[in-house]
Scaffold this motif. Sequence first.
Motif, PDB file in Angstrom:
ATOM      1  N   THR A  45       1.203  -1.312  -0.144  1.00  0.00           N
ATOM      2  CA  THR A  45      -0.106  -0.060  -0.224  1.00  0.00           C
ATOM      3  C   THR A  45       0.704   1.900   0.178  1.00  0.00           C
ATOM      4  N   ASP A 159      -5.645  -2.035  -5.007  1.00  0.00           N
ATOM      5  CA  ASP A 159      -5.448  -2.448  -4.030  1.00  0.00           C
ATOM      6  C   ASP A 159      -5.772  -3.402  -3.104  1.00  0.00           C
ATOM      7  N   GLU A 160      -5.636  -4.810  -3.572  1.00  0.00           N
ATOM      8  CA  GLU A 160      -6.327  -5.487  -2.919  1.00  0.00           C
ATOM      9  C   GLU A 160      -7.793  -5.535  -3.488  1.00  0.00           C
TER      10      GLU A 160
HETATM   11 MG   LIG Z   1      -1.748  -2.895   2.542  1.00  0.00          MG
END
Ligand SMILES: [Mg+2]
Lengths: 255, 262
Positions: A45, A159-160
């Motif tokens: 991140t 992000d994910e």
């Molecule tokens: Mg993360």
Amino acid sequence: MPEPVIEVRDLRKVFAKTVAVDGISFSVQKGEILGFLGPNGAGKTTTIAMLLGLLTPTSGTISIFGKSMPKDRQHILQRVNFSSPYTNMPYGLPVMTNLKIFSRLYTIPNAAQKISALAETFGVAHLLKRRTMTLSSGETARVNLLKAFLNDPEILFLDEPTASLDPEAADTVRSLLLKLQKERGLTIFYTSHNMQEVERLSHRIIFLHRGKVIAEGTPESVRKQHGGSLEEFFIALARSETTPPAAHSGHEEAP
Amino acid sequence: MNLTRISGIIFRHLAVYRSNLARLNEILLWPFFELLLWGFFGQYVGRLSALGFVVAMLLGALLLWTVFSRVQQSISISFLMELWSRNMMNVFITPISIAEYLTGLMVVGLIKVAFVTLLMSTVAWLFYSVNLLAIGLPLVPLAAALILFAWAIGTFIVGIVLRFGQGAESIAWMFAFFLQPFGAVFFPLSIYPSWLQSILWWIPLPHIFEALRAVFAGQSLPLQHVAWAYGLNAVYLLAAFMFFGMMFEKAREKGFLLKLQE
Ligand SMILES: [Mg+2]
Ligand SMILES: Nc1ncnc2c1ncn2[C@@H]1O[C@H](COP(=O)(O)OP(=O)(O)O)[C@@H](O)[C@H]1O
């Protein structure tokens, strides 16, 4: 001839007590799907946030479309987008209102048409009048992705993207992403710790551990290098607590 | 500066009221009841002292004070709303600049206060037969000076929230209350001890409210006070923008723009 759209050199981010990203270099080619992998706290991140100009690097350079981040932030941000289950659009507002707001922030002409066309693509046309807070997590994920396509991004940062989804909803999102990527020749930079997902989606992966790149290549080549499945490799890595952290002394790993 | 992006921010914060009517209380009901309270009180004092203009003066001061506190709160609360709804990252990965973002918030404050002014002057007229807008032209530079100061304070508070996170939230709500006793809003500056007076002159508020009282007393607009108010405002605004810019840079360094999500 491949053409890099992202070039990162010696990127480093040090927070007060943590070296979150420890001198990584990589590039991403146009039209490539890059899986950015690593256990929790690896620095995924943090890296995305620097690429998006939300976080100032401690040192190193980022070049996107040949422009420098953060110096040419505005130019770069007009041409990329981002989606993650960890951010929301204002939850009290109707979906349509939120999408119109972001259309303005991206100065999209004919926003209404654009939104309804994308709503068909993402199968959310029936949700546009609903309040954002009333959507299920699968619906939210699709609406967030729709937002991320409003400005026809050339690079999509995720992000994910499937972290909060059940297997069926996650599969829907993956299929949509693959389809759109093929149609548009989109570059996708996404983080995940779901190995099956990575194997299915990525052209290439970068394995991050404690802020350092420790493996890079196609999913097959990384698998071959390390013998065994990516999953085994991942678990072994996450458990390798004997490796000293990148800087300072021990016990400063993220909670 | 891009007008479409600015309008996006304005639209975002006004849409909140369209989809949640209960929120309107914040800009309609509160000022309404405050006005009622002070109106009745003013009538009572007026009766005691046989000063006919007490109600008008109190309500005029209240109106201008509301202009200040609403605009300031609007800016701070709009920003906090972005945090509460975890929308921060989404906004700041668009090409919007912080100047555009702030401009949007300042305009939202203006629009809200236009409604409040309309409401309050209507109520004052209906309940107390006081025409607040009768002060006429002098009201414009005074209200404008208050709006400028409110922008400065609102921007400053947003900087504080950026730096200290939601822990600083209460400041956004309370700051105007803290300032009110020192603003010479409802009474002349001469009430304060003289050492305090010499400090308070460095805030635009006493200048503006002294000027308002002079106008109510039938004098012409005291230009010296107006000049001081604008001069001080320029300094406060500049300082507030610089402070906000610095805090934003700091937030980018420390990762607050990400952390504020959680
Ligand atoms: Mg993360
Ligand atoms: N704003 C921050 N302040 C301090 N430390 C942070 C901040 N953001 C992340 N970190 C730390 O940096 C490391 C990497 O975090 P992160 O990039 O979020 O990992 P990942 O996304 O791979 O799970 C962790 O140790 C985390 O605690």
